[in-house]
Design an enzyme around this catalytic site. Structure first.
Site, PDB file in Angstrom:
ATOM      1  N   GLU A  95       0.848  -1.197   0.000  1.00  0.00           N
ATOM      2  CA  GLU A  95       0.000   0.000   0.000  1.00  0.00           C
ATOM      3  C   GLU A  95       0.884   1.247   0.000  1.00  0.00           C
ATOM      4  O   GLU A  95       2.011   1.227   0.487  1.00  0.00           O
ATOM      5  CB  GLU A  95      -0.885  -0.123   1.253  1.00  0.00           C
ATOM      6  CG  GLU A  95      -1.805   0.970   1.640  1.00  0.00           C
ATOM      7  CD  GLU A  95      -2.869   1.404   0.672  1.00  0.00           C
ATOM      8  OE1 GLU A  95      -2.513   1.749  -0.459  1.00  0.00           O
ATOM      9  OE2 GLU A  95      -4.032   1.491   1.092  1.00  0.00           O
ATOM     10  N   ASP A  96       0.393   2.329  -0.558  1.00  0.00           N
ATOM     11  CA  ASP A  96       1.171   3.567  -0.585  1.00  0.00           C
ATOM     12  C   ASP A  96       1.337   4.176   0.813  1.00  0.00           C
ATOM     13  O   ASP A  96       2.437   4.509   1.227  1.00  0.00           O
ATOM     14  CB  ASP A  96       0.530   4.597  -1.534  1.00  0.00           C
ATOM     15  CG  ASP A  96      -0.972   4.762  -1.322  1.00  0.00           C
ATOM     16  OD1 ASP A  96      -1.521   4.225  -0.341  1.00  0.00           O
ATOM     17  OD2 ASP A  96      -1.608   5.431  -2.156  1.00  0.00           O
ATOM     18  N   ASP A  99      -3.005   5.598   6.890  1.00  0.00           N
ATOM     19  CA  ASP A  99      -3.503   6.815   7.518  1.00  0.00           C
ATOM     20  C   ASP A  99      -4.333   6.384   8.743  1.00  0.00           C
ATOM     21  O   ASP A  99      -3.774   6.061   9.786  1.00  0.00           O
ATOM     22  CB  ASP A  99      -4.318   7.547   6.455  1.00  0.00           C
ATOM     23  CG  ASP A  99      -4.788   8.930   6.863  1.00  0.00           C
ATOM     24  OD1 ASP A  99      -4.020   9.679   7.468  1.00  0.00           O
ATOM     25  OD2 ASP A  99      -5.946   9.267   6.557  1.00  0.00           O
ATOM     26  N   LYS A 127       1.288   7.638   8.576  1.00  0.00           N
ATOM     27  CA  LYS A 127       0.915   8.818   9.383  1.00  0.00           C
ATOM     28  C   LYS A 127       0.400   8.301  10.726  1.00  0.00           C
ATOM     29  O   LYS A 127      -0.814   8.153  10.913  1.00  0.00           O
ATOM     30  CB  LYS A 127      -0.225   9.584   8.703  1.00  0.00           C
ATOM     31  CG  LYS A 127       0.144  10.336   7.442  1.00  0.00           C
ATOM     32  CD  LYS A 127      -1.101  11.099   6.976  1.00  0.00           C
ATOM     33  CE  LYS A 127      -0.920  11.750   5.639  1.00  0.00           C
ATOM     34  NZ  LYS A 127      -2.205  12.274   5.112  1.00  0.00           N
ATOM     35  N   PHE A 148      -1.310  16.502   3.887  1.00  0.00           N
ATOM     36  CA  PHE A 148      -1.739  15.818   2.665  1.00  0.00           C
ATOM     37  C   PHE A 148      -0.565  15.747   1.690  1.00  0.00           C
ATOM     38  O   PHE A 148       0.058  16.766   1.388  1.00  0.00           O
ATOM     39  CB  PHE A 148      -2.936  16.527   2.029  1.00  0.00           C
ATOM     40  CG  PHE A 148      -3.626  15.651   1.020  1.00  0.00           C
ATOM     41  CD1 PHE A 148      -4.509  14.661   1.439  1.00  0.00           C
ATOM     42  CD2 PHE A 148      -3.372  15.790  -0.332  1.00  0.00           C
ATOM     43  CE1 PHE A 148      -5.130  13.816   0.512  1.00  0.00           C
ATOM     44  CE2 PHE A 148      -3.988  14.956  -1.266  1.00  0.00           C
ATOM     45  CZ  PHE A 148      -4.869  13.976  -0.843  1.00  0.00           C
ATOM     46  N   ARG A 161       0.259  11.623  -9.551  1.00  0.00           N
ATOM     47  CA  ARG A 161       0.731  10.279  -9.209  1.00  0.00           C
ATOM     48  C   ARG A 161       2.115  10.002  -9.799  1.00  0.00           C
ATOM     49  O   ARG A 161       2.873   9.196  -9.284  1.00  0.00           O
ATOM     50  CB  ARG A 161      -0.232   9.213  -9.755  1.00  0.00           C
ATOM     51  CG  ARG A 161      -1.599   9.200  -9.102  1.00  0.00           C
ATOM     52  CD  ARG A 161      -2.360   7.942  -9.512  1.00  0.00           C
ATOM     53  NE  ARG A 161      -3.767   7.993  -9.194  1.00  0.00           N
ATOM     54  CZ  ARG A 161      -4.282   7.706  -7.997  1.00  0.00           C
ATOM     55  NH1 ARG A 161      -3.513   7.361  -7.005  1.00  0.00           N
ATOM     56  NH2 ARG A 161      -5.575   7.770  -7.801  1.00  0.00           N
TER      57      ARG A 161
HETATM   58  P1  5GP Z   1      -6.711   4.742   5.561  1.00  0.00           P
HETATM   59  O1  5GP Z   1      -5.441   4.208   6.188  1.00  0.00           O
HETATM   60  O2  5GP Z   1      -7.204   5.963   6.263  1.00  0.00           O
HETATM   61  O3  5GP Z   1      -7.787   3.720   5.425  1.00  0.00           O
HETATM   62  O4  5GP Z   1      -6.481   5.203   4.087  1.00  0.00           O
HETATM   63  C1  5GP Z   1      -5.288   5.243   3.505  1.00  0.00           C
HETATM   64  C2  5GP Z   1      -5.450   5.665   2.072  1.00  0.00           C
HETATM   65  O5  5GP Z   1      -6.008   6.986   1.976  1.00  0.00           O
HETATM   66  C3  5GP Z   1      -4.084   5.739   1.447  1.00  0.00           C
HETATM   67  O6  5GP Z   1      -3.700   4.495   0.931  1.00  0.00           O
HETATM   68  C4  5GP Z   1      -4.292   6.785   0.392  1.00  0.00           C
HETATM   69  O7  5GP Z   1      -4.818   6.187  -0.754  1.00  0.00           O
HETATM   70  C5  5GP Z   1      -5.305   7.735   1.022  1.00  0.00           C
HETATM   71  N1  5GP Z   1      -4.583   8.824   1.703  1.00  0.00           N
HETATM   72  C6  5GP Z   1      -4.371   8.984   3.020  1.00  0.00           C
HETATM   73  N2  5GP Z   1      -3.604  10.069   3.269  1.00  0.00           N
HETATM   74  C7  5GP Z   1      -3.318  10.600   2.061  1.00  0.00           C
HETATM   75  C8  5GP Z   1      -2.536  11.731   1.638  1.00  0.00           C
HETATM   76  O8  5GP Z   1      -1.926  12.486   2.400  1.00  0.00           O
HETATM   77  N3  5GP Z   1      -2.472  11.936   0.291  1.00  0.00           N
HETATM   78  C9  5GP Z   1      -3.107  11.156  -0.623  1.00  0.00           C
HETATM   79  N4  5GP Z   1      -2.972  11.460  -1.901  1.00  0.00           N
HETATM   80  N5  5GP Z   1      -3.850  10.083  -0.261  1.00  0.00           N
HETATM   81  C10 5GP Z   1      -3.942   9.811   1.059  1.00  0.00           C
HETATM   82 MG    MG Z   2      -6.618   9.027  -3.696  1.00  0.00          MG
HETATM   83 MG    MG Z   3      -4.009   3.712  -0.981  1.00  0.00          MG
END
Ligand code: 5GP
Ligand code: MG
Ligand code: MG
Length: 172
Positions: A95-96, A99, A127, A148, A161
């Protein structure tokens, strides 16, 4: 929009090289399937796969989170499922960014129902201040502040991207 570099290309390369080395050591002689989470995980997966010095299989899953676009709700919709049979295989979800942790929690639970030999998680960015669930990410590249970010796979309204570095983006 104001953009400021947070992680340089050189630093990203160093992080991914290190993760690739650790993964190679940990999975040596095991059947590993890397599952990239689209779309954001595509660049990290492509770079990471080339730093893993053993045979791996590669698959992708595409998910979308219900709710508003800046925060995930934890209710995840599968847009495209994996194509391979992962039962008995070691799965590493790539995963990228983690959060709140809701997306990876959902994916981990999902893969745990597929009879995998193991399910582990890798995220190049973390994060930690934003976490809503107590989730262990096995391979974390770098912790970042609650800002962000875009680039290296991550978008803002589907843009940026393809940027080779990670930027903090702010409205001006
Ligand atoms: P979570 O951990 O809240 O379920 O979601 C994570 C996903 O939300 C990440 O994989 C990403 O796709 C998106 N996301 C969370 N923070 C950011 C951010 O700072 N920038 C971008 N572009 N996407 C984010
Ligand atoms: Mg996105
Ligand atoms: Mg993602």
């Amino acid at each position: 929009m104001k953009m400021e570099v947070l992680i340089t290309k050189e630093k990203l390369e160093e992080i991914v090289t290190d993760l690739g080395r650790r993964i190679t050591e940990d999975y040596r002689d095991k059947e590993l399937v890397l599952v990239g989470v689209l779309k954001g995980g595509f660049i990290f997966l492509a770079d990471l796969a080339r730093k893993i010095d053993m045979d791996v299989k590669i698959d992708f899953i595409s998910v979308s989170s219900y709710g508003n676009s800046t925060e995930s709700s934890g209710v995840v919709r599968i847009i495209k499922d994996i194509e391979s049979d992962v039962s008995g295989k070691h799965v590493l979800i790539v995963e990228d960014l983690i959060d709140t942790g809701l997306t990876l929690q959902y994916l981990k639970d999902l893969f745990n129902t597929k009879g995998c030999a193991s399910v582990k998680l890798a995220a190049i960015m973390d994060k930690p201040d934003r976490r809503k669930v107590d989730l262990k990410v096995d391979y974390v590249g770098i912790e970042i502040p609650d800002e962000f970010v875009v680039g290296y796979g991550l978008d803002y309204a589907e843009k940026y991207r393809n940027l080779p570095e990670v930027y903090i983006i702010r409205e001006t």
